[in-house]
Motif scaffolding. Structure first.
Motif, PDB file in Angstrom:
ATOM      1  N   THR A  94       0.836  -1.202   0.000  1.00  0.00           N
ATOM      2  CA  THR A  94       0.000   0.000   0.000  1.00  0.00           C
ATOM      3  C   THR A  94       0.875   1.259   0.000  1.00  0.00           C
ATOM      4  N   PRO A  95       0.648   2.176  -0.936  1.00  0.00           N
ATOM      5  CA  PRO A  95       1.432   3.410  -0.921  1.00  0.00           C
ATOM      6  C   PRO A  95       1.033   4.294   0.267  1.00  0.00           C
ATOM      7  N   ARG A  96       1.785   5.337   0.498  1.00  0.00           N
ATOM      8  CA  ARG A  96       1.595   6.140   1.710  1.00  0.00           C
ATOM      9  C   ARG A  96       0.171   6.675   1.815  1.00  0.00           C
ATOM     10  N   GLY A  97      -0.392   7.120   0.730  1.00  0.00           N
ATOM     11  CA  GLY A  97      -1.735   7.706   0.783  1.00  0.00           C
ATOM     12  C   GLY A  97      -2.857   6.686   0.794  1.00  0.00           C
ATOM     13  N   GLY A  98      -2.530   5.388   0.746  1.00  0.00           N
ATOM     14  CA  GLY A  98      -3.581   4.384   0.638  1.00  0.00           C
ATOM     15  C   GLY A  98      -4.146   4.362  -0.767  1.00  0.00           C
ATOM     16  N   TYR A  99      -5.259   3.619  -0.926  1.00  0.00           N
ATOM     17  CA  TYR A  99      -5.838   3.489  -2.267  1.00  0.00           C
ATOM     18  C   TYR A  99      -7.075   4.354  -2.441  1.00  0.00           C
ATOM     19  N   TRP A 145       6.039   2.205  -8.350  1.00  0.00           N
ATOM     20  CA  TRP A 145       5.076   1.401  -7.620  1.00  0.00           C
ATOM     21  C   TRP A 145       4.529   0.290  -8.513  1.00  0.00           C
TER      22      TRP A 145
END
Lengths: 277, 173
Positions: free
Chosen positions: B94-99, B114
């Motif tokens: 999961t990237p920092r900002g979420g999905y 990513w």
């Protein structure tokens, strides 16, 4: 009980995965290695028609090469005809069945073909309507190509000689040593030759033909020429690599070989094995 | 069930299958690297799709590919497994900002790096299953592994190119 259902529901994704994997595993085991009239391969009408249409477009780009092949084959046939001018009037002899027309050839076009996988198949645009049956041999003017695997009405799928599970009964050189050709899965222009015993002298350049013993190919269809032959100190058999005479990268038209005496041969050989038991 | 989103996905599915069977099947580099761009369809499906649907989609896609490749079962098994692992892997990276506000796990919404981290391991696993099943065992381990790695790189490269060409920002949004 309620708890069991709860667990199943909780991990339902995993159970669905398990179910689907079991189905695929069953298909892998049961549908790939047997000769069968399977609907789920490229001889099915949808896939066959799709490949046929694709090939009819691609045909235009291969015209000159196909013409070249056909002209060369015509030349070779004319030459062999000229060599074999009958000196005696053969019509007065009664020709035995096994010499006159034991084999019949049906021409078919290769509409799809692969060379670089471990299990390579080709698709032909002729099927049971044209008299093609499972287990028939496939050759072209250069040599042995493969064996028909499954047949639908208008299309058929075959094992190419570049298939790890296809064993071709072969004879080596002028002494006609019986051996087996089988692809090792790496180079699509080479095939390996197995079970050539130690006492045979093998040199590069010796020619290898089909034996005609197993009623798939007619005898004396070329497979290739010996490229390298090695034998280790304690080994019983040579390790031989052949250069294939067929260029599998450019298959166009092939002949499907029907053997009218196949049933007779198979049944008589079966009766022999019964006695052996 | 039937709404514009589904119809769009069906059209994309058809495009991927036809491209795979007509063109990508013949795209082989040095007899080692194969192009399996249909994997891209499974990778680029919307993030919020249910895991069970995803597996069934993978199963069916693999089946259609198998019919054309004469390898019944092989791509089915691999695609189903890929679809099972996809949500787990999406969670793991999961990237920092979420999905949030992100529909597809594609280059346009997230970043190229990513996407590479997302697609390379999944594709490699998928192709390892395909090639090892096809080879019928582990007797040519390094040769098969080389094939799988080469094919993964080619497939992901083609997928990235496809996304820059067709999934460009704002075209389908």
């Amino acid at each position: 009980m309620r708890k069991l259902f709860q667990i199943i529901y909780q991990y339902r994704a995993f159970f669905i995965l398990l179910l689907l994997q079991l189905v695929s595993g069953w298909l892998i085991v049961n549908h790939n290695d047997y000769i069968s009239a399977s609907y789920f391969n490229s001889s099915s009408s949808i896939a066959g028609n799709f490949y046929n249409n694709k090939q009819s477009v691609a045909d235009y780009f291969e015209l000159s090469r196909v013409n070249q092949h056909l002209a060369e084959e015509n030349e070779a046939l004319r030459n062999s005809l000229a060599e074999k001018q009958p000196t005696v009037d053969t019509t007065q002899f009664l020709t035995p069945v096994y010499l006159a027309g034991q084999y019949d050839f049906t021409i078919a076009k290769v509409v799809n073909n692969s060379v670089s996988r471990f299990t390579n198949y080709f698709t032909l645009n002729k099927g049971s309507n044209d008299g093609i049956e499972e287990g028939m041999g496939v050759v072209n003017s250069f040599g042995a190509v493969g064996k028909v695997k499954s047949v639908s009405k208008n299309f058929s799928t075959g094992y190419s000689a570049l298939h790890g599970n296809l064993l071709i009964s072969a004879i080596l050189g002028e002494k006609e040593t019986l051996c087996t050709a089988n692809w090792d899965g790496k180079n699509p222009s080479k095939i390996s030759l197995k079970y050539v015993p130690r006492h045979i002298e093998v040199e590069p350049g010796m020619e290898v033909f089909t034996s005609g013993f197993n009623a798939v190919f007619p005898p004396k269809v070329k497979i290739g020429e010996v490229e390298t032959a090695e034998i280790k100190e304690n080994a019983t058999f040579y390790e031989i690599t052949l250069t294939l005479s067929v260029d599998f990268n450019s298959l166009d038209y092939v002949y499907v070989v029907g053997n009218k005496l196949k049933q007779e041969k198979d049944s008589i050989e079966q009766s022999i094995t019964v006695i052996n038991d | 069930m039937i709404n514009t989103l589904n119809i769009k996905q069906i059209v994309i599915w058809l495009l991927f299958i036809v491209t795979q069977v007509l063109f990508a099947q013949n795209l082989v580099l040095y007899n080692k690297a194969f192009c399996f761009i249909y994997v891209g369809f499974l990778l680029l499906l919307p993030i919020n799709i249910s895991r069970n649907y995803l597996m069934l989609i993978g199963f069916f896609t693999g089946f259609v590919i198998d019919v054309f490749y004469n390898s019944l079962g092989t791509h089915m098994a691999a695609s189903t497994f890929l679809c099972y692992l996809r949500p787990l892997w999406l969670n793991a990276i999961t990237p920092r900002g979420g999905y949030e506000n992100i529909e597809n796990p594609a280059v346009k919404d997230l970043s190229l790096s990513w996407f590479l981290a997302y697609s390379i391991p999944l594709t490699l696993l998928h192709l390892c299953i395909v090639f090892f099943v096809e080879a019928g065992g582990f007797h040519m381990f390094f040769f098969v592994l080389l094939k799988a790695i080469g094919s993964t790189l080619l497939t992901v490269l083609v997928l990235v190119i496809i996304q820059y060409l067709f999934y460009a920002k704002g075209r389908y949004a």
